[in-house]
Design a protein around this motif. Structure first.
Motif, PDB file in Angstrom:
ATOM      1  N   VAL A  56      23.952  15.860   3.139  1.00 46.46           N
ATOM      2  CA  VAL A  56      23.071  14.961   3.888  1.00 46.46           C
ATOM      3  C   VAL A  56      22.252  14.167   2.874  1.00 46.46           C
ATOM      4  O   VAL A  56      21.570  14.746   2.024  1.00 46.46           O
ATOM      5  N   LEU A  57      22.336  12.825   2.953  1.00 45.89           N
ATOM      6  CA  LEU A  57      21.625  11.937   2.039  1.00 45.89           C
ATOM      7  C   LEU A  57      20.584  11.151   2.825  1.00 45.89           C
ATOM      8  O   LEU A  57      20.922  10.450   3.790  1.00 45.89           O
ATOM      9  N   VAL A  58      19.309  11.270   2.432  1.00 40.77           N
ATOM     10  CA  VAL A  58      18.211  10.550   3.086  1.00 40.77           C
ATOM     11  C   VAL A  58      17.811   9.374   2.205  1.00 40.77           C
ATOM     12  O   VAL A  58      17.399   9.569   1.053  1.00 40.77           O
ATOM     13  N   ARG A  79      14.070  16.922   7.645  1.00 43.75           N
ATOM     14  CA  ARG A  79      12.861  17.532   7.087  1.00 43.75           C
ATOM     15  C   ARG A  79      12.699  18.963   7.594  1.00 43.75           C
ATOM     16  O   ARG A  79      12.378  19.883   6.829  1.00 43.75           O
ATOM     17  N   GLU A  80      12.951  19.192   8.882  1.00 45.57           N
ATOM     18  CA  GLU A  80      12.828  20.540   9.442  1.00 45.57           C
ATOM     19  C   GLU A  80      13.887  21.471   8.870  1.00 45.57           C
ATOM     20  O   GLU A  80      13.601  22.647   8.566  1.00 45.57           O
ATOM     21  N   GLU A  81      15.124  20.981   8.714  1.00 48.11           N
ATOM     22  CA  GLU A  81      16.190  21.830   8.170  1.00 48.11           C
ATOM     23  C   GLU A  81      15.904  22.197   6.717  1.00 48.11           C
ATOM     24  O   GLU A  81      16.154  23.335   6.297  1.00 48.11           O
ATOM     25  N   VAL A  82      15.382  21.260   5.932  1.00 41.67           N
ATOM     26  CA  VAL A  82      15.028  21.566   4.543  1.00 41.67           C
ATOM     27  C   VAL A  82      13.905  22.599   4.500  1.00 41.67           C
ATOM     28  O   VAL A  82      13.916  23.521   3.680  1.00 41.67           O
ATOM     29  N   MET A  88      20.030  15.690  -0.190  1.00 42.28           N
ATOM     30  CA  MET A  88      19.708  14.785  -1.291  1.00 42.28           C
ATOM     31  C   MET A  88      18.836  13.654  -0.757  1.00 42.28           C
ATOM     32  O   MET A  88      18.873  13.339   0.437  1.00 42.28           O
ATOM     33  N   THR A  89      18.063  13.051  -1.655  1.00 43.45           N
ATOM     34  CA  THR A  89      17.317  11.845  -1.324  1.00 43.45           C
ATOM     35  C   THR A  89      17.701  10.755  -2.317  1.00 43.45           C
ATOM     36  O   THR A  89      18.139  11.041  -3.433  1.00 43.45           O
ATOM     37  N   ALA A  90      17.516   9.513  -1.902  1.00 50.67           N
ATOM     38  CA  ALA A  90      17.816   8.376  -2.777  1.00 50.67           C
ATOM     39  C   ALA A  90      16.860   7.248  -2.448  1.00 50.67           C
ATOM     40  O   ALA A  90      16.410   7.106  -1.301  1.00 50.67           O
ATOM     41  N   ILE A  91      16.535   6.469  -3.458  1.00 49.88           N
ATOM     42  CA  ILE A  91      15.704   5.279  -3.276  1.00 49.88           C
ATOM     43  C   ILE A  91      16.395   4.104  -3.948  1.00 49.88           C
ATOM     44  O   ILE A  91      17.073   4.257  -4.968  1.00 49.88           O
ATOM     45  N   PHE A  92      16.244   2.919  -3.341  1.00 48.51           N
ATOM     46  CA  PHE A  92      16.749   1.707  -3.959  1.00 48.51           C
ATOM     47  C   PHE A  92      15.724   1.191  -4.966  1.00 48.51           C
ATOM     48  O   PHE A  92      14.605   1.713  -5.047  1.00 48.51           O
ATOM     49  N   ASN A  93      16.105   0.165  -5.711  1.00 48.82           N
ATOM     50  CA  ASN A  93      15.228  -0.338  -6.779  1.00 48.82           C
ATOM     51  C   ASN A  93      13.909  -0.881  -6.246  1.00 48.82           C
ATOM     52  O   ASN A  93      12.908  -0.914  -6.974  1.00 48.82           O
ATOM     53  N   TYR A  94      13.873  -1.316  -4.978  1.00 48.75           N
ATOM     54  CA  TYR A  94      12.646  -1.871  -4.437  1.00 48.75           C
ATOM     55  C   TYR A  94      11.743  -0.795  -3.819  1.00 48.75           C
ATOM     56  O   TYR A  94      10.715  -1.124  -3.222  1.00 48.75           O
ATOM     57  N   LEU A 131      10.621  16.625   1.159  1.00 49.94           N
ATOM     58  CA  LEU A 131      11.956  16.397   0.599  1.00 49.94           C
ATOM     59  C   LEU A 131      11.953  16.250  -0.921  1.00 49.94           C
ATOM     60  O   LEU A 131      12.996  15.929  -1.499  1.00 49.94           O
ATOM     61  N   ARG A 132      10.816  16.484  -1.557  1.00 57.82           N
ATOM     62  CA  ARG A 132      10.751  16.259  -3.004  1.00 57.82           C
ATOM     63  C   ARG A 132      11.309  17.427  -3.808  1.00 57.82           C
ATOM     64  O   ARG A 132      11.360  17.355  -5.039  1.00 57.82           O
ATOM     65  N   LEU A 133      11.711  18.505  -3.133  1.00 58.37           N
ATOM     66  CA  LEU A 133      12.329  19.622  -3.845  1.00 58.37           C
ATOM     67  C   LEU A 133      13.842  19.478  -3.954  1.00 58.37           C
ATOM     68  O   LEU A 133      14.479  20.243  -4.669  1.00 58.37           O
ATOM     69  N   VAL A 134      14.431  18.521  -3.226  1.00 53.81           N
ATOM     70  CA  VAL A 134      15.878  18.335  -3.289  1.00 53.81           C
ATOM     71  C   VAL A 134      16.210  17.285  -4.341  1.00 53.81           C
ATOM     72  O   VAL A 134      15.332  16.579  -4.851  1.00 53.81           O
ATOM     73  N   ALA A 135      17.479  17.179  -4.693  1.00 55.89           N
ATOM     74  CA  ALA A 135      17.916  16.227  -5.715  1.00 55.89           C
ATOM     75  C   ALA A 135      17.618  14.797  -5.279  1.00 55.89           C
ATOM     76  O   ALA A 135      17.821  14.437  -4.117  1.00 55.89           O
ATOM     77  N   ASN A 136      17.141  13.983  -6.242  1.00 52.97           N
ATOM     78  CA  ASN A 136      16.802  12.598  -5.950  1.00 52.97           C
ATOM     79  C   ASN A 136      17.546  11.665  -6.895  1.00 52.97           C
ATOM     80  O   ASN A 136      17.714  11.954  -8.077  1.00 52.97           O
ATOM     81  N   TYR A 137      18.002  10.531  -6.367  1.00 54.75           N
ATOM     82  CA  TYR A 137      18.746   9.563  -7.174  1.00 54.75           C
ATOM     83  C   TYR A 137      18.194   8.162  -6.910  1.00 54.75           C
ATOM     84  O   TYR A 137      17.809   7.832  -5.779  1.00 54.75           O
TER      85      TYR A 137
END
Length: 578
Positions: A443-445, A474-477, A491-497, A507-513
């Protein structure tokens, strides 16, 4: 928002009700009516209110007009003698638990819900409403409980556990959402209810494996090859289950063969054998077998068809001629090898120095491997992408292009609500989201500025907006963290903006890209392939930051990200000017 007049029922609980030591007990609802509650009778401490009582107080049939789970005017139910009763804020209950009640019907479950009131605003608490909804269904069942008028609760009473009446007739193996609401409903619809998703037991868990047709599957499977025919033997279901036929299908080389199986119970009632024909030598077959029942569990097995050794009888003529032929061939090879070896010795010297130089360079350089992904996988990994539509259509378009790129170039099956709008409409947003969170491998947020703001509940129970999926993740995590489970699924991901602060705290404990710079790292996470090992650097074709724009999907992704960045900057400027 509902005004003070349109609020749920409210009552206070007595200061002299119980001592703090007695508040650890569990309180079940009493049978009483609205008249007793309004008059503050001694037998009306915590009462269940029937729909007929509500209809009498309102003067019309509430079920036919607006359904059974709509907050009704507080004054209509409690009277208008004290206007203050319906004007205060009460926070949501907590510690919601679902208890199974013994049920004689083997096809259904019965539950009872328990909870504790919040200490915030407890002195204004008048009662609770409990609603049960099947995920993906339209039916809602509600129960209403009120305190008598003259009771007042203290903060020390927040440890009291309250119970609902039983909710019967729950289908086995189904998902439900239970919502407990504090009354009166506040003027601002925030934090006044708490919801919890749960699942009923499967038929096998409730009644035993041998008593459920849909959950039964053959545990014994034996495969033997006889020539080019494969004989499969499996155990039959107990006669008491009434299963009379089975089916099997096998797949190899993109071809599927279906076999209908009808055992002869007069010969053997415990096992049955059937044959698979027209098989291809050397091929690996993946097969499934199951009872011929709706939603029956399938048992998977595999086998390889061994190649048959050809047996030919050699005639006496070949026995005599074969040694002569071999001798002639050997002489020819020796004569040919002499000039070839001479030329090889001459060229070896000239190649020696360049070869040493190349070997020295290879030892100093880092080895690189290039991988081309195969898109013909039988069962690709499943990825669910969650996002917020609150940041506008440009951001949503960027998410869609990212999903397209991942599905085309990372050998991943991507699920996106905007791609499955028909399924979402049929099942409901909550049911569709919850099912895919459970069924997906990852699951990617996609986190953005609007995600954190929209993670807080903003709608009344029974209605769900497009932001429901991130809240469920968020509840499942949170459950995974509290249970000490592996978090690699999320996992979480953010774009450049976007900024790192746009990621919700939960969600800050899961992998972030950060995309698109971390596309190779995202690929590594999804396929569990290390990018770096001693002496080697894995280069993924078409996915690295330098190469992803060379593909049409990569170019479309880059263009939409630029447009989304411009839109986000313009949005920020508009807010500053205002």
């Amino acid at each position: 928002m509902w005004g003070a007049a349109f609020v749920f029922l409210t009552f206070l609980i007595p200061a002299d009700l119980q001592s703090p030591n007695e508040l650890t007990t569990t309180i079940a609802p009493q049978s009483c009516n609205l008249t007793c509650i309004r008059q503050g009778g001694p037998g009306c401490t915590y009462c269940r209110i029937s729909s007929s009582d509500v209809n009498t107080a309102l003067g019309f049939n509430s079920r036919n007009l607006l359904g059974t789970c709509v907050p009704w005017p507080c004054f209509q139910l409690l009277g208008k003698e004290d206007p203050r009763l319906c004007q205060h804020f009460v926070q949501a209950p907590h510690d919601i638990n679902i208890e199974l009640v013994p049920e004689t019907d083997t096809n259904f479950e019965t539950i009872v819900v328990s909870w504790k009131p919040s200490p915030y605003g407890i002195s204004f608490l008048r009662g609770f409403q409990v609603s049960l909804q099947a995920l993906g269904g339209s039916g809602v069942s509600c129960q209403l409980f009120l305190f008598q008028r003259n009771l007042t609760l203290l903060p020390s009473h927040a440890q009291t556990v309250y119970k609902s009446d039983p909710f019967p007739g729950l289908t086995l193996g189904s998902h439900y959402a239970i919502t407990v609401m504090a009354l009166p409903v506040p003027e601002k619809w925030e934090k006044f209810y708490h919801s919890k998703i749960f699942s009923t037991r499967s038929c096998a868990e409730k009644n035993g494996f041998q008593n459920c047709k849909a959950d039964w599957y053959p545990k014994y499977i034996d495969v033997k090859q006889k020539g080019l025919v494969v004989v499969v033997t499996f155990n039959l279901a107990p006669p008491s289950m009434g299963i009379e036929s089975y089916f099997s299908f096998c797949t190899a080389d993109a071809k599927t063969t279906f076999t209908d199986i009808t055992p002869d119970f007069s010969k053997n009632r415990t096992h049955h054998s059937f044959e698979l024909t027209d098989l291809k030598e050397g091929s690996n077959y993946s097969c499934e077998i199951a009872a011929n029942e709706v939603d029956a569990v399938r048992k998977r097995f595999h086998f390889q068809v061994k190649q048959q050794e050809a047996t030919h009888q050699s005639s006496p003529y070949w026995i005599v001629v074969l040694p002569v032929v071999l001798g002639v061939v050997a002489i020819f090879v020796v004569l040919l090898a002499v000039p070839v070896r001479r030329r090889w010795l001459q060229t070896k010297k000239s190649l020696l120095i360049p070869e040493l130089i190349k070997q020295h360079q290879d030892e100093r350089a880092t080895e690189e491997e290039t991988i081309s992904l195969s898109t013909n996988s039988m069962s690709p990994l499943r990825l669910l992408i969650c996002y917020s539509s609150h940041d506008g259509p440009a951001h949503v378009n960027a998410v869609v292009q990212l999903a397209s790129f991942i599905q085309q170039h990372m050998a991943i099956k991507v699920f996106l609500d905007i791609w499955n709008s028909l399924e979402v409409a049929q099942e409901g947003s909550l049911a569709w989201s919850y099912r895919h969170i459970l069924e997906s491998n990852f699951v990617l947020v996609i986190c953005s500025r609007g995600l954190c703001r929209r993670l807080e509940p903003s709608t009344a129970p029974g209605t769900f907006d497009s932001e429901v999926m991130p809240r469920l993740v968020r509840e499942e995590v949170g459950r995974a963290i509290s249970g000490g489970k592996d978090l690699s699924k999320y996992m979480t991901a953010i774009f450049n903006y976007s900024e790192i602060t746009d990621i919700p705290m939960e969600l800050r404990l899961v992998a972030n890209y950060r995309l698109t710079a971390d596309l190779p790292l995202l690929f590594s996470h999804l396929h569990q392939v290390p990018l770096y090992i001693p002496g080697r650097h894995l280069m993924i074709k078409g996915i690295s930051e330098e190469e992803f724009t060379k593909t049409p999907a990569g170019q479309a992704l880059q263009q939409t990200l630029r447009e989304a960045e411009k839109a986000m900057k313009a949005k920020s400027l508009d807010k500053v000017e205002k």
